[in-house]
Design a protein around this motif. Structure first.
Motif, mmCIF file in Angstrom:
data_model
loop_
_atom_site.group_PDB
_atom_site.id
_atom_site.type_symbol
_atom_site.label_atom_id
_atom_site.label_comp_id
_atom_site.label_asym_id
_atom_site.label_seq_id
_atom_site.Cartn_x
_atom_site.Cartn_y
_atom_site.Cartn_z
ATOM 1 N N ILE A 102 -9.448 -37.101 -19.329
ATOM 2 C CA ILE A 102 -8.084 -37.623 -19.364
ATOM 3 C C ILE A 102 -7.279 -37.032 -20.516
ATOM 4 C CG2 ILE A 102 -8.701 -39.627 -20.799
ATOM 5 C CD1 ILE A 102 -6.659 -41.241 -19.220
ATOM 6 N N LEU A 103 -7.956 -36.600 -21.578
ATOM 7 C CA LEU A 103 -7.281 -36.073 -22.756
ATOM 8 C C LEU A 103 -6.954 -34.594 -22.634
ATOM 9 C CD1 LEU A 103 -9.287 -37.847 -25.602
ATOM 10 C CD2 LEU A 103 -6.981 -38.392 -24.790
ATOM 11 N N GLY A 104 -7.561 -33.896 -21.698
ATOM 12 C CA GLY A 104 -7.333 -32.462 -21.587
ATOM 13 C C GLY A 104 -8.246 -31.671 -22.516
ATOM 14 N N ARG A 105 -7.782 -30.532 -22.958
ATOM 15 C CA ARG A 105 -8.594 -29.626 -23.776
ATOM 16 C C ARG A 105 -8.655 -30.119 -25.226
ATOM 17 N NH1 ARG A 105 -6.459 -24.086 -23.913
ATOM 18 N NH2 ARG A 105 -8.614 -23.416 -24.311
ATOM 19 N N ILE A 106 -9.857 -30.195 -25.766
ATOM 20 C CA ILE A 106 -10.090 -30.723 -27.108
ATOM 21 C C ILE A 106 -10.554 -29.605 -28.028
ATOM 22 C CG2 ILE A 106 -11.479 -32.322 -28.488
ATOM 23 C CD1 ILE A 106 -11.747 -34.043 -25.929
ATOM 24 N N LEU A 107 -9.922 -29.502 -29.196
ATOM 25 C CA LEU A 107 -10.324 -28.533 -30.220
ATOM 26 C C LEU A 107 -10.734 -29.281 -31.483
ATOM 27 C CD1 LEU A 107 -10.527 -25.529 -31.085
ATOM 28 C CD2 LEU A 107 -8.217 -25.789 -32.054
ATOM 29 N N ILE A 108 -11.956 -29.050 -31.921
ATOM 30 C CA ILE A 108 -12.479 -29.677 -33.140
ATOM 31 C C ILE A 108 -12.405 -28.666 -34.275
ATOM 32 C CG2 ILE A 108 -14.490 -30.772 -34.204
ATOM 33 C CD1 ILE A 108 -15.357 -31.530 -31.307
ATOM 34 N N VAL A 109 -11.575 -28.952 -35.260
ATOM 35 C CA VAL A 109 -11.339 -28.029 -36.369
ATOM 36 C C VAL A 109 -12.244 -28.386 -37.544
ATOM 37 C CG1 VAL A 109 -9.630 -27.145 -37.991
ATOM 38 C CG2 VAL A 109 -8.941 -27.726 -35.646
ATOM 39 N N ILE A 110 -12.991 -27.388 -38.020
ATOM 40 C CA ILE A 110 -13.904 -27.593 -39.141
ATOM 41 C C ILE A 110 -13.578 -26.573 -40.227
ATOM 42 C CG2 ILE A 110 -16.317 -27.660 -39.880
ATOM 43 C CD1 ILE A 110 -17.100 -28.266 -37.003
ATOM 44 N N PRO A 111 -12.863 -26.980 -41.283
ATOM 45 C CA PRO A 111 -12.568 -26.044 -42.370
ATOM 46 C C PRO A 111 -13.801 -25.836 -43.260
ATOM 47 C CG PRO A 111 -11.648 -28.196 -42.861
ATOM 48 C CD PRO A 111 -12.272 -28.301 -41.503
ATOM 49 N N PRO A 134 -20.047 -31.572 -25.594
ATOM 50 C CA PRO A 134 -20.323 -30.254 -25.011
ATOM 51 C C PRO A 134 -19.128 -29.575 -24.348
ATOM 52 C CG PRO A 134 -21.328 -32.021 -23.714
ATOM 53 C CD PRO A 134 -20.857 -32.638 -24.976
ATOM 54 N N ASP A 135 -18.125 -30.341 -23.936
ATOM 55 C CA ASP A 135 -16.964 -29.738 -23.281
ATOM 56 C C ASP A 135 -15.872 -29.317 -24.265
ATOM 57 O OD1 ASP A 135 -18.076 -30.067 -20.757
ATOM 58 O OD2 ASP A 135 -17.265 -32.096 -20.544
ATOM 59 N N ALA A 136 -15.948 -29.810 -25.496
ATOM 60 C CA ALA A 136 -14.933 -29.490 -26.502
ATOM 61 C C ALA A 136 -15.173 -28.103 -27.089
ATOM 62 C CB ALA A 136 -14.942 -30.536 -27.607
ATOM 63 N N HIS A 137 -14.112 -27.538 -27.651
ATOM 64 C CA HIS A 137 -14.217 -26.276 -28.363
ATOM 65 C C HIS A 137 -14.180 -26.546 -29.871
ATOM 66 C CE1 HIS A 137 -13.337 -23.112 -25.123
ATOM 67 N NE2 HIS A 137 -13.608 -24.256 -24.499
ATOM 68 N N VAL A 138 -14.795 -25.644 -30.627
ATOM 69 C CA VAL A 138 -14.880 -25.770 -32.083
ATOM 70 C C VAL A 138 -14.178 -24.572 -32.716
ATOM 71 C CG1 VAL A 138 -16.422 -25.864 -34.078
ATOM 72 C CG2 VAL A 138 -17.078 -26.997 -31.936
ATOM 73 N N LEU A 139 -13.359 -24.839 -33.723
ATOM 74 C CA LEU A 139 -12.739 -23.776 -34.509
ATOM 75 C C LEU A 139 -13.176 -23.912 -35.960
ATOM 76 C CD1 LEU A 139 -10.766 -21.393 -34.790
ATOM 77 C CD2 LEU A 139 -8.951 -23.082 -35.244
ATOM 78 N N VAL A 140 -13.970 -22.968 -36.427
ATOM 79 C CA VAL A 140 -14.365 -22.924 -37.835
ATOM 80 C C VAL A 140 -13.300 -22.122 -38.575
ATOM 81 C CG1 VAL A 140 -16.102 -22.170 -39.499
ATOM 82 C CG2 VAL A 140 -16.814 -23.053 -37.258
ATOM 83 N N VAL A 141 -12.710 -22.731 -39.600
ATOM 84 C CA VAL A 141 -11.666 -22.071 -40.379
ATOM 85 C C VAL A 141 -12.252 -21.756 -41.755
ATOM 86 C CG1 VAL A 141 -9.297 -22.214 -41.207
ATOM 87 C CG2 VAL A 141 -9.986 -23.510 -39.181
ATOM 88 N N ASP A 142 -12.515 -20.493 -41.990
ATOM 89 C CA ASP A 142 -13.177 -20.118 -43.241
ATOM 90 C C ASP A 142 -12.219 -19.396 -44.187
ATOM 91 O OD1 ASP A 142 -15.735 -19.947 -44.789
ATOM 92 O OD2 ASP A 142 -15.196 -17.821 -44.698
ATOM 93 N N ASP A 143 -12.181 -19.891 -45.419
ATOM 94 C CA ASP A 143 -11.293 -19.328 -46.445
ATOM 95 C C ASP A 143 -11.987 -18.234 -47.246
ATOM 96 O OD1 ASP A 143 -9.255 -20.916 -45.626
ATOM 97 O OD2 ASP A 143 -9.061 -22.071 -47.466
ATOM 98 N N ASN A 144 -12.572 -17.248 -46.538
ATOM 99 C CA ASN A 144 -13.220 -16.103 -47.178
ATOM 100 C C ASN A 144 -14.300 -16.560 -48.157
ATOM 101 O OD1 ASN A 144 -13.644 -13.367 -47.590
ATOM 102 N ND2 ASN A 144 -12.092 -13.205 -49.189
#
Length: 247
Positions: free
Chosen positions: A3-12, A32-42
């Motif tokens: 019901i929520l649509g596409r989910i992005l989990i942000v992990i800095p 398992p259906d969500a996507h993960v974005l790892v945000v790395d500050d070098n």
């Protein structure tokens, strides 16, 4: 959570090499259906390279590399813009150190599915708790949130919390272009913006577990920024509160 649509989990991340595998595995198992974005500050410890290896093996994991350490707020702003451009409907904030339990994320998502524009995983509402935190850290967090409520007139009990879920529409409405807060007061900043727009904020009790690997990014500079920014926001909004309007 279709019901929520596409989910992005942000992990800095910054120097979280020993945690990034653990947290992405737990997130992928829990959602398992969500996507993960790892945000790395070098990260000098090679966190970004580990994240790249994970992404190469899993098409639900993505990596956003940034030039250097510019603060939590800047990392999330970059991630939110990436997620909005990619068409995600829901964006999640979560720490890399395991203090936020991926297995509890469904509760925050359910709150959004039930109508919340922002749901916050709260340590300080009934049912919320912390594990393995020294008394000094608990006192600091409780006092910071009491200070925030008093200065800003918001009923939110854990406005500094970093485990939260936004609708994409919420981020679009509150605006991100002029957000300048960098440290943990970034969380307060976006909570205040959400409240000012008359959107619904819901707190969900969670169990916050102190990290076992790595070091906290909390510092005196971060605390000082939070203190003075909240004071400025509070004093700026005081006339409206005295007239009985929203913060």
């Amino acid at each position: 959570m279709e019901i929520l649509g596409r989910i992005l989990i942000v992990i800095p991340t910054y120097n979280e090499r020993d945690n990034v595998l653990m947290i992405t595995e737990r997130v992928r198992a829990a959602m398992p259906d969500a996507h993960v974005l790892v945000v790395d500050d070098n990260s000098p410890d090679g966190t970004g390279e580990v994240a790249d290896e994970l992404a190469a093996k899993d098409d639900h994991i993505h990596v956003l590399h940034r030039a250097g350490k510019e603060g939590l707020g800047a990392a999330y702003i970059a991630a939110f813009k990436w997620g909005l451009d990619e068409g995600y409907n829901v964006l999640v904030e979560m720490d890399a150190d395991g203090s936020h339990q991926p297995e509890e994320l469904h509760k925050l998502l359910e709150a959004v599915a039930d109508g919340a524009d922002l749901s916050i995983g709260s340590r300080w509402v009934p049912g919320g708790k912390v594990v393995n935190w020294p008394a000094s850290r608990e006192l600091l967090s409780r006092c910071a949130n009491i200070y925030t409520r008093l200065m800003l007139g918001m009923p939110v009990r854990d406005a500094t919390a970093g485990f939260r879920v936004y609708r994409a529409a919420t981020l679009d409405k509150i605006g991100l272009a002029d957000v300048e807060s960098q440290g943990y007061c970034f969380q307060v900043d976006l909570t205040l913006r959400t409240a000012k727009h008359g959107l619904r904020v819901v707190e969900v009790p969670i169990t916050f577990v102190e990290r076992t690997v790595g070091t906290s990014k909390m510092s005196s500079r971060v605390m000082a920024e939070s203190f003075w920014r909240i004071a400025v926001w509070g004093l700026t909004g005081l006339p409206a509160r005295l007239r009985g309007k929203r913060p």
